[in-house]
Design a protein around this motif. Sequence first.
Motif, PDB file in Angstrom:
ATOM      1  N   VAL A  11      59.918  39.288  -4.308  1.00 42.84           N
ATOM      2  CA  VAL A  11      59.468  39.926  -3.073  1.00 42.84           C
ATOM      3  C   VAL A  11      59.819  39.025  -1.899  1.00 42.84           C
ATOM      4  CG1 VAL A  11      57.158  38.907  -3.239  1.00 42.84           C
ATOM      5  CG2 VAL A  11      57.479  41.044  -1.973  1.00 42.84           C
ATOM      6  N   GLN A  12      60.042  39.632  -0.756  1.00 40.29           N
ATOM      7  CA  GLN A  12      60.331  38.848   0.450  1.00 40.29           C
ATOM      8  C   GLN A  12      59.046  38.290   1.040  1.00 40.29           C
ATOM      9  OE1 GLN A  12      62.585  41.473   3.037  1.00 40.29           O
ATOM     10  NE2 GLN A  12      64.502  40.557   2.335  1.00 40.29           N
ATOM     11  N   ALA A  13      59.177  37.213   1.756  1.00 41.24           N
ATOM     12  CA  ALA A  13      58.026  36.631   2.441  1.00 41.24           C
ATOM     13  C   ALA A  13      57.361  37.685   3.326  1.00 41.24           C
ATOM     14  CB  ALA A  13      58.455  35.437   3.272  1.00 41.24           C
ATOM     15  N   GLY A  14      56.050  37.699   3.295  1.00 38.99           N
ATOM     16  CA  GLY A  14      55.287  38.698   4.036  1.00 38.99           C
ATOM     17  C   GLY A  14      54.985  39.944   3.230  1.00 38.99           C
ATOM     18  N   GLY A  15      55.604  40.077   2.081  1.00 36.49           N
ATOM     19  CA  GLY A  15      55.395  41.244   1.234  1.00 36.49           C
ATOM     20  C   GLY A  15      54.160  41.123   0.360  1.00 36.49           C
ATOM     21  N   SER A  16      53.988  42.119  -0.515  1.00 36.48           N
ATOM     22  CA  SER A  16      52.811  42.192  -1.380  1.00 36.48           C
ATOM     23  C   SER A  16      53.215  42.468  -2.825  1.00 36.48           C
ATOM     24  CB  SER A  16      51.874  43.314  -0.909  1.00 36.48           C
ATOM     25  OG  SER A  16      51.407  43.082   0.389  1.00 36.48           O
ATOM     26  N   LEU A  17      52.373  42.008  -3.713  1.00 40.83           N
ATOM     27  CA  LEU A  17      52.488  42.320  -5.142  1.00 40.83           C
ATOM     28  C   LEU A  17      51.085  42.442  -5.702  1.00 40.83           C
ATOM     29  CD1 LEU A  17      55.245  39.967  -6.683  1.00 40.83           C
ATOM     30  CD2 LEU A  17      55.329  42.467  -6.525  1.00 40.83           C
ATOM     31  N   LYS A  18      50.957  43.220  -6.769  1.00 39.64           N
ATOM     32  CA  LYS A  18      49.681  43.316  -7.469  1.00 39.64           C
ATOM     33  C   LYS A  18      49.904  42.992  -8.932  1.00 39.64           C
ATOM     34  CE  LYS A  18      45.603  46.240  -8.065  1.00 39.64           C
ATOM     35  NZ  LYS A  18      44.962  47.538  -7.718  1.00 39.64           N
ATOM     36  N   LEU A  19      49.274  41.933  -9.377  1.00 41.35           N
ATOM     37  CA  LEU A  19      49.340  41.533 -10.770  1.00 41.35           C
ATOM     38  C   LEU A  19      48.206  42.191 -11.548  1.00 41.35           C
ATOM     39  CD1 LEU A  19      50.046  37.708 -10.423  1.00 41.35           C
ATOM     40  CD2 LEU A  19      51.666  39.617 -10.382  1.00 41.35           C
ATOM     41  N   SER A  20      48.492  42.483 -12.813  1.00 47.12           N
ATOM     42  CA  SER A  20      47.482  43.029 -13.703  1.00 47.12           C
ATOM     43  C   SER A  20      47.387  42.153 -14.942  1.00 47.12           C
ATOM     44  CB  SER A  20      47.833  44.452 -14.120  1.00 47.12           C
ATOM     45  OG  SER A  20      47.915  45.315 -13.012  1.00 47.12           O
ATOM     46  N   CYS A  21      46.222  42.162 -15.551  1.00 51.83           N
ATOM     47  CA  CYS A  21      46.014  41.437 -16.796  1.00 51.83           C
ATOM     48  C   CYS A  21      45.144  42.309 -17.687  1.00 51.83           C
ATOM     49  CB  CYS A  21      45.357  40.093 -16.540  1.00 51.83           C
ATOM     50  SG  CYS A  21      45.049  39.131 -18.046  1.00 51.83           S
ATOM     51  N   ALA A  22      45.751  42.833 -18.727  1.00 53.51           N
ATOM     52  CA  ALA A  22      45.036  43.703 -19.659  1.00 53.51           C
ATOM     53  C   ALA A  22      44.457  42.862 -20.786  1.00 53.51           C
ATOM     54  CB  ALA A  22      45.978  44.756 -20.212  1.00 53.51           C
ATOM     55  N   ALA A  23      43.208  43.121 -21.125  1.00 51.08           N
ATOM     56  CA  ALA A  23      42.517  42.356 -22.151  1.00 51.08           C
ATOM     57  C   ALA A  23      42.150  43.239 -23.333  1.00 51.08           C
ATOM     58  CB  ALA A  23      41.261  41.725 -21.567  1.00 51.08           C
ATOM     59  N   SER A  24      42.190  42.657 -24.501  1.00 55.23           N
ATOM     60  CA  SER A  24      41.717  43.354 -25.687  1.00 55.23           C
ATOM     61  C   SER A  24      40.242  43.035 -25.888  1.00 55.23           C
ATOM     62  CB  SER A  24      42.507  42.891 -26.911  1.00 55.23           C
ATOM     63  OG  SER A  24      42.265  41.514 -27.145  1.00 55.23           O
ATOM     64  N   GLY A  25      39.587  43.725 -26.742  1.00 54.77           N
ATOM     65  CA  GLY A  25      38.201  43.409 -27.050  1.00 54.77           C
ATOM     66  C   GLY A  25      37.215  44.285 -26.313  1.00 54.77           C
ATOM     67  N   ARG A  26      36.053  44.446 -26.905  1.00 58.30           N
ATOM     68  CA  ARG A  26      35.057  45.351 -26.344  1.00 58.30           C
ATOM     69  C   ARG A  26      34.070  44.670 -25.420  1.00 58.30           C
ATOM     70  NH1 ARG A  26      32.672  47.767 -31.744  1.00 58.30           N
ATOM     71  NH2 ARG A  26      32.912  45.574 -32.315  1.00 58.30           N
ATOM     72  N   THR A  27      34.148  43.341 -25.308  1.00 57.52           N
ATOM     73  CA  THR A  27      33.172  42.626 -24.491  1.00 57.52           C
ATOM     74  C   THR A  27      33.800  42.002 -23.263  1.00 57.52           C
ATOM     75  OG1 THR A  27      33.476  40.626 -25.810  1.00 57.52           O
ATOM     76  CG2 THR A  27      31.714  42.153 -26.475  1.00 57.52           C
ATOM     77  N   PHE A  28      34.895  42.595 -22.782  1.00 59.00           N
ATOM     78  CA  PHE A  28      35.606  42.029 -21.633  1.00 59.00           C
ATOM     79  C   PHE A  28      34.676  41.844 -20.450  1.00 59.00           C
ATOM     80  CE2 PHE A  28      38.961  41.079 -18.812  1.00 59.00           C
ATOM     81  CZ  PHE A  28      38.811  41.831 -17.666  1.00 59.00           C
ATOM     82  N   SER A  29      33.752  42.767 -20.260  1.00 60.83           N
ATOM     83  CA  SER A  29      32.870  42.700 -19.097  1.00 60.83           C
ATOM     84  C   SER A  29      32.027  41.437 -19.068  1.00 60.83           C
ATOM     85  CB  SER A  29      31.973  43.937 -19.047  1.00 60.83           C
ATOM     86  OG  SER A  29      31.160  43.990 -20.207  1.00 60.83           O
ATOM     87  N   ALA A  30      31.835  40.820 -20.197  1.00 55.46           N
ATOM     88  CA  ALA A  30      31.006  39.623 -20.271  1.00 55.46           C
ATOM     89  C   ALA A  30      31.774  38.349 -19.963  1.00 55.46           C
ATOM     90  CB  ALA A  30      30.377  39.517 -21.655  1.00 55.46           C
ATOM     91  N   TYR A  31      33.097  38.456 -19.861  1.00 56.98           N
ATOM     92  CA  TYR A  31      33.923  37.275 -19.661  1.00 56.98           C
ATOM     93  C   TYR A  31      34.127  36.957 -18.184  1.00 56.98           C
ATOM     94  CZ  TYR A  31      35.250  36.972 -24.578  1.00 56.98           C
ATOM     95  OH  TYR A  31      35.234  36.809 -25.935  1.00 56.98           O
ATOM     96  N   ASP A  32      34.098  35.694 -17.888  1.00 57.49           N
ATOM     97  CA  ASP A  32      34.583  35.219 -16.599  1.00 57.49           C
ATOM     98  C   ASP A  32      36.111  35.154 -16.703  1.00 57.49           C
ATOM     99  OD1 ASP A  32      31.924  32.775 -16.383  1.00 57.49           O
ATOM    100  OD2 ASP A  32      31.940  34.904 -15.844  1.00 57.49           O
ATOM    101  N   VAL A  33      36.803  35.629 -15.681  1.00 54.50           N
ATOM    102  CA  VAL A  33      38.259  35.660 -15.738  1.00 54.50           C
ATOM    103  C   VAL A  33      38.852  35.064 -14.469  1.00 54.50           C
ATOM    104  CG1 VAL A  33      38.391  37.610 -17.323  1.00 54.50           C
ATOM    105  CG2 VAL A  33      38.236  38.037 -14.857  1.00 54.50           C
ATOM    106  N   GLY A  34      40.062  34.554 -14.613  1.00 59.49           N
ATOM    107  CA  GLY A  34      40.678  33.917 -13.462  1.00 59.49           C
ATOM    108  C   GLY A  34      42.191  33.979 -13.502  1.00 59.49           C
ATOM    109  N   TRP A  35      42.780  33.633 -12.391  1.00 53.04           N
ATOM    110  CA  TRP A  35      44.234  33.515 -12.261  1.00 53.04           C
ATOM    111  C   TRP A  35      44.569  32.075 -11.899  1.00 53.04           C
ATOM    112  CZ3 TRP A  35      47.652  37.259 -13.528  1.00 53.04           C
ATOM    113  CH2 TRP A  35      47.189  38.574 -13.611  1.00 53.04           C
TER     114      TRP A  35
END
Length: 125
Positions: A11-35
């Motif tokens: 992407v050019q400077a000043g532009g935007s991107l959206k990263l995604s991170c898909a998780a397996s497991g049924r307890t994802f909501s309980a996890y602290d997550v980060g980039w």
Amino acid sequence: VQLQASGGGLVQAGGSLKLSCAASGRTFSAYDVGWFRQAPGKEREFVAAIRGRGGSTYYADSVKGRFTISRDNAKNTMYLQMNDLKPEDTAVYYCAADRSTILSTIRSASAYDYWGQGTLVTVSS
């Protein structure tokens, strides 16, 4: 939990991107997550995090006001919306998760037990 990051690109400077991170497991909501990100020749650095309980968010000073971390627990997915990108944002971006972090270490890579494979973001000037 297993993590799969996606959404990187060029992407050019000043532009935007959206990263995604898909998780397996049924307890994802309980996890602290980060980039985290790692530029060539540099150490891995904290970018942003969001708690599983309460949803508090944390950002590195270098991205505050430009990046937004979010999560959709129903989809077992976390996101990083990156706006006003700069060449110094160029790096491999990794998502990470841990069942329970503490405030003093939530910005530390060593606090996270689970990691995605990384997605490359390149910002041209």
